[in-house]
Motif scaffolding. Structure first.
Motif: not given
Length: 512
Positions: A181-205
């Protein structure tokens, strides 16, 4: 805003390839993220240089913890504290970036050959199912409830991310069968843009409200980073979004998103995953009374229940487990009580240990320091379904303060009895907006200690109950609620919101 997109190619071909590489960790910090990165790369055989604008004196607690770890080779570690040097970035095989560091206009980051984060490294080299949560309000409580629920249901699971635990701390303990289970801030998500590494089984906003507008400047750019959480999901995954309306004036721009009424609708229209919706006014589960107060905490628990169901936990088990969920530190955290004896005009102390007589009024203290947006502080005033004494205020984040002002002026369901303000730029904006003559406020105060001393004096000097006719106004086991919910940051006064909460709890215990 023009968003930076990172390379999908990692500077390390494998975890084994980290050995003998030169890694610069940008930001040691005090919350564990930089410390976890330093330890991880040292254990994997890298040469690590850690650089931070804070001084050694400021960072000594983190340094002490690193040097107390006998499993790492300190001879491979170099400190560069109180400054950054461009060559430390130019010469590194990889720079591990702190999410609080902006990419735009940063000459040090621009000099790096490759940039990764603790989360990007974890996601690149693990294959565990990810349950990813972001949002503006309630994301920390939601991930806490999910983690608690899955653990109690028998899963071996881990919790990390923005909740201050780096996933690198449990990197070697996860497998394809370990939900994380990972809590993401908007900044942590921004640091993943373009990497193609985040494919969660479940995402929740969770609920979207304005936040970090001093960083982003507008809601569209802020939400653009949030949308990355589901960007690479497919039909075999699940996305969970809000079905209710947005706060007034914060919905998506209709010119940019024609036909879209809310952020939840926008997310649902974009996600390629199986979409499920939640609605705070239409709960899916009858969870009964929770240990943690407030309608918003019910919503967080409802979302945790939905995730647990998707993870095949039986419904009756879900309810029983979540009814024992204790909540999370720094989020409406009950931690202390103080009692005051009730006296009557004839100076006879009335014992109310039995029957309808009451001996003492109990003041219960709650720490809600992680309420850093005005809407969260306003929600805290309503969480107990009775009027509260509120401690609030701090540094402005460029957010609309109206919701908190409404709560202070008695325009919501439950009134605020008294308000005690910490000093700060947000406080300086709020006080002139308190246009109701019956708003009883004190401050602003330059320290928590000063504030709490005035609060105690005021409580001690409150008029005692005049006569026995008023005794029926004091219900059996009645109590007063004192909640510290700033609705702002406190830069300059505290290291961060967690330090603020800890200082508050320590001061309350000492003064009361």
């Amino acid at each position: 805003m023009e968003f930076h997109s990172y390379s999908p190619v990692c500077p390390f071909k494998s975890i084994e390839d980290i050995k003998e590489k030169h890694v610069t960790v940008m930001g040691l910090g005090l919350n564990g993220g930089g410390e976890a990165a330093v330890k991880f790369f040292l254990k994997k055989g890298a040469f690590v240089l850690v650089t931070d604008m804070k001084t050694q004196e400021q960072l000594q607690p983190t340094i002490d913890r690193i040097h107390a770890d006998s499993t790492i080779d300190i001879s491979r570690l170099t400190y560069r504290l109180g400054e950054h040097r461009i060559e430390d970035f130019e010469n590194a095989d990889c720079v591990i970036k702190n999410p609080g560091v902006k990419y735009e206009g940063n000459v040090y980051i621009a000099a790096a050959k490759a940039i990764e984060t603790d989360l990007s490294i974890f996601l690149r080299f693990t294959d565990c199912p990810i349950i990813a949560v972001t949002g503006s309000k309630g994301k920390s409580s939601t991930v806490s409830a999910i983690y608690y629920g899955l653990s109690k249901a028998g899963y071996k699971t881990f919790l990390g991310g923005n909740i201050t635990v780096s996933p690198l701390t449990f990197f070697d303990e996860v497998s394809a069968d370990t939900p994380v289970v990972i809590e993401f801030s908007s900044w942590q998500l921004a640091d993943l843009r373009g990497r193609k590494v985040l494919k969660p089984h479940i995402s929740l906003i969770t609920k979207i409200v304005p936040d970090h507008q001093n960083w982003y400047g507008n809601m569209e750019d802020y939400v653009a980073d949030k949308r990355l959480i589901y960007a690479d999901q497919d039909s075999g995954d699940y996305s969970i979004f809000d079905e209710g309306g947005d706060e007034e004036g914060t919905a998506p721009d209709s010119a940019l998103h024609p036909g879209i009424a809310s952020w939840g609708d926008l997310f649902a229209s974009e996600s390629k995953a199986t979409v499920l919706r939640y609605n705070a006014d239409k709960p899916r589960y009858d969870l009964g009374k929770l240990l943690v107060p407030g309608k918003h905490m019910q919503t967080n628990a409802q979302n945790a229940a939905l995730v647990m169901q998707l993870m095949n936990v039986p419904k009756d088990k879900i309810v029983k487990i979540l009814q024992t969920w204790p909540g999370i530190n720094h989020r409406l955290q009950y931690f202390h009580s103080w009692k005051k004896t009730v006296k009557f005009s004839n100076n006879i102390e009335i014992s109310k240990s039995v029957g309808n007589v009451k001996k003492e009024i109990e003041y219960k203290f709650y720490n809600d320091t992680c309420a850093t947006v005005p809407e969260a502080a306003a929600a805290a005033t309503q969480a107990f379904e009775k009027p509260v004494i509120l401690i609030t205020g701090g540094t402005d984040k460029g957010l609309d303060l109206d919701k908190l002002v409404q709560a202070l002026c008695g325009e919501l369901t439950f009134d605020v009895k008294q308000v005690y303000f910490l000093d700060g730029t947000a406080t300086q904006k709020i006080i002139p907006m308190l246009n109701q003559p019956d708003v009883h406020y004190f401050g602003p105060f330059g320290s928590l200690v000063e504030l709490l001393q005035v609060l105690k004096t005021n409580l001690e000097n409150q008029e005692d109950i005049d006569n026995a006719d008023n005794l029926d106004l004091i219900e059996e086991n009645d109590s007063e609620i004192i909640v510290f919910s700033p609705g702002a940051t406190s830069f300059g006064m505290f290291a961060n919101e967690f330090d603020r909460g800890n200082q508050f709890m320590n001061a309350v215990k000492e003064i009361f």
